[in-house]
Design an enzyme around this catalytic site. Structure first.
Site, mmCIF file in Angstrom:
data_model
loop_
_atom_site.group_PDB
_atom_site.id
_atom_site.type_symbol
_atom_site.label_atom_id
_atom_site.label_comp_id
_atom_site.label_asym_id
_atom_site.label_seq_id
_atom_site.Cartn_x
_atom_site.Cartn_y
_atom_site.Cartn_z
ATOM 1 C CD GLU A 47 -2.227 1.236 2.984
ATOM 2 O OE1 GLU A 47 -1.538 0.776 3.930
ATOM 3 O OE2 GLU A 47 -3.352 1.733 3.152
ATOM 4 C CG ASN A 107 -4.819 4.013 0.425
ATOM 5 O OD1 ASN A 107 -4.142 3.414 -0.397
ATOM 6 N ND2 ASN A 107 -4.604 3.919 1.728
ATOM 7 C CE LYS A 124 -7.086 1.281 3.915
ATOM 8 N NZ LYS A 124 -5.800 1.695 4.513
ATOM 9 C CD GLU A 143 -5.278 4.816 5.725
ATOM 10 O OE1 GLU A 143 -5.853 4.520 4.672
ATOM 11 O OE2 GLU A 143 -4.756 3.961 6.465
ATOM 12 C CB CYS A 174 -3.921 -1.540 4.643
ATOM 13 S SG CYS A 174 -3.104 -1.592 6.265
ATOM 14 C CG ASN A 199 2.134 1.442 4.668
ATOM 15 O OD1 ASN A 199 3.310 1.767 4.749
ATOM 16 N ND2 ASN A 199 1.489 1.364 3.515
HETATM 17 N N1 CDT Z 1 -2.938 1.443 6.519
HETATM 18 C C1 CDT Z 1 -3.841 0.841 7.302
HETATM 19 O O1 CDT Z 1 -4.985 0.659 6.902
HETATM 20 N N2 CDT Z 1 -3.438 0.494 8.532
HETATM 21 C C2 CDT Z 1 -4.338 -0.033 9.516
HETATM 22 C C3 CDT Z 1 -3.863 0.384 10.854
HETATM 23 C C4 CDT Z 1 -4.977 0.920 11.606
HETATM 24 S S1 CDT Z 1 -4.456 1.699 13.067
HETATM 25 C C5 CDT Z 1 -5.317 3.205 12.986
HETATM 26 C C6 CDT Z 1 -4.462 -1.546 9.508
HETATM 27 O O2 CDT Z 1 -5.588 -2.023 9.598
HETATM 28 O O3 CDT Z 1 -3.480 -2.252 9.470
#
Ligand code: CDT
Length: 322
Positions: A47, A107, A124, A143, A174, A199
């Site tokens: 991502e 995204n 996303k 985000e 993600c 990420n």
């Molecule tokens: N990038 C991403 O979606 N990361 C989320 C972390 C959430 S913490 C606010 C994940 O679900 O891995």
């Protein structure tokens, strides 16, 4: 008859805020070279693979974040990636921040044919985090400030991939991996290969309770393994890993088969290519037996799934004599 496809998750180590796209693209091209040496036909990058995970940085003026976004793909900076794909005959999945000609922000991930043509785009849907600066959090996760909710649903396309012939491919990004509804929408389109980049911080910055590091990894793997098993699909999940702008991302990229087994797993927090030979015919067992949707799904009992968003309290039981 076997339908074999050699896939790779190209995990990326950290990309620092000060580093330009040329640095990231150079590293990605080297991973493509390694993929070629190993006979890989599809490479999955993470991502937002071209920059640091910028939603950790707050910009008062929303437009000041636009330099993290791509207005065109390929661009001068990303062209070497497309050239490597063409040179080696490798299809690839790329996550990036998309700015549309109308000025909308998503995204996004694309699946690109070796010719450079975009086969499938996904934006996303499940955006985590918050839209305003949160003084309680040690690290922001903005985000919801920088992206709109994806407007393409969860598309799947049947397209020729490598030597396997036509393959049903779909994508998640993600946080989407934690939502069984997203996987099921892909499963209902007979998906055979789900590509996803992520990420994920090693620490839960919400501070509403303790979450151990090993549980963060467990929850990621649990979600991907369950999604693959319950929808009879392969999954290739590529992370950004390591200490980025002083904040740790946990990596642990994996490739999963339709039985939910991990076929390959990254062990470093650096650029790392993990590969697996997939026989796509393995998707049939689940699809034709326990997860034969046409035979066993009971949509009449699932109305709440689309009728209701938040959880509601249940009816309270009362003893008869009361
Ligand atoms: N990038 C991403 O979606 N990361 C989320 C972390 C959430 S913490 C606010 C994940 O679900 O891995």
């Amino acid at each position: 008859m076997a339908r074999r496809l050699t896939v790779a998750a190209a995990q990326l180590g950290p990309i620092q805020k000060a580093e330009g796209r040329d640095v990231a693209v150079g590293r990605m091209v080297r991973l493509m070279e390694r993929a070629h040496q190993r006979g890989v036909e599809v490479v999955v990058f993470p991502e937002l693979a071209l920059t640091t995970f910028f939603p950790r940085w707050y910009e008062e003026d929303r437009a000041a974040a636009d330099n993290w976004f791509e207005a065109a793909l390929p661009s001068n900076e990303t062209a070497p990636l497309f050239e490597a794909a063409r040179k080696y005959g490798i299809a690839f999945h790329l996550g990036y921040a998309e700015k549309t000609p109308e000025g909308r922000h998503f995204n996004t991930a694309v699946f690109v044919h070796p010719s450079g043509e975009i086969v499938l785009k996904y934006r996303k849907v499940h955006l985590p985090g918050h839209a305003e600066y949160d003084p309680v959090r040690k690290v922001q996760h903005l985000e919801k400030r920088y992206f709109e909710v994806g407007d393409l649903g969860f598309p799947v396309v049947r397209a020729p991939v490598g030597g396997a012939g036509p393959v049903n491919v779909g994508m998640l990004i993600c946080n989407d991996r934690r939502w069984p509804e997203a996987w099921r929408v892909l499963g209902l389109q007979s998906v055979e290969l789900v590509m996803l980049g992520y990420n994920t911080p090693s620490l839960n910055m919400d501070n509403r309770g303790f979450e151990a590091h090993h549980l963060r990894v467990l929850h990621s793997h649990l979600s991907i393994q369950a999604g693959c098993y319950q929808n009879a699909t392969f999954g290739v999940a590529a992370a950004k890993a390591g200490v980025e702008d002083g904040h740790e991302l946990f990596g642990h990229s994996i490739i999963v088969n339709p039985q939910g087994e991990i076929m390959a797993q990254a062990t470093s927090w650096d650029d790392e290519l993990i590969t697996a030979d997939c026989d796509l015919e393995m998707c049939r067992l689940g699809r034709e037996t326990i997860f034969n949707f046409a035979a066993h799904r009971r949509v009449e009992a699932y109305a709440r799934i689309t009728a209701q968003t938040g959880a509601q309290p249940p009816a309270e039981w009362q003893p008869r004599g009361a």
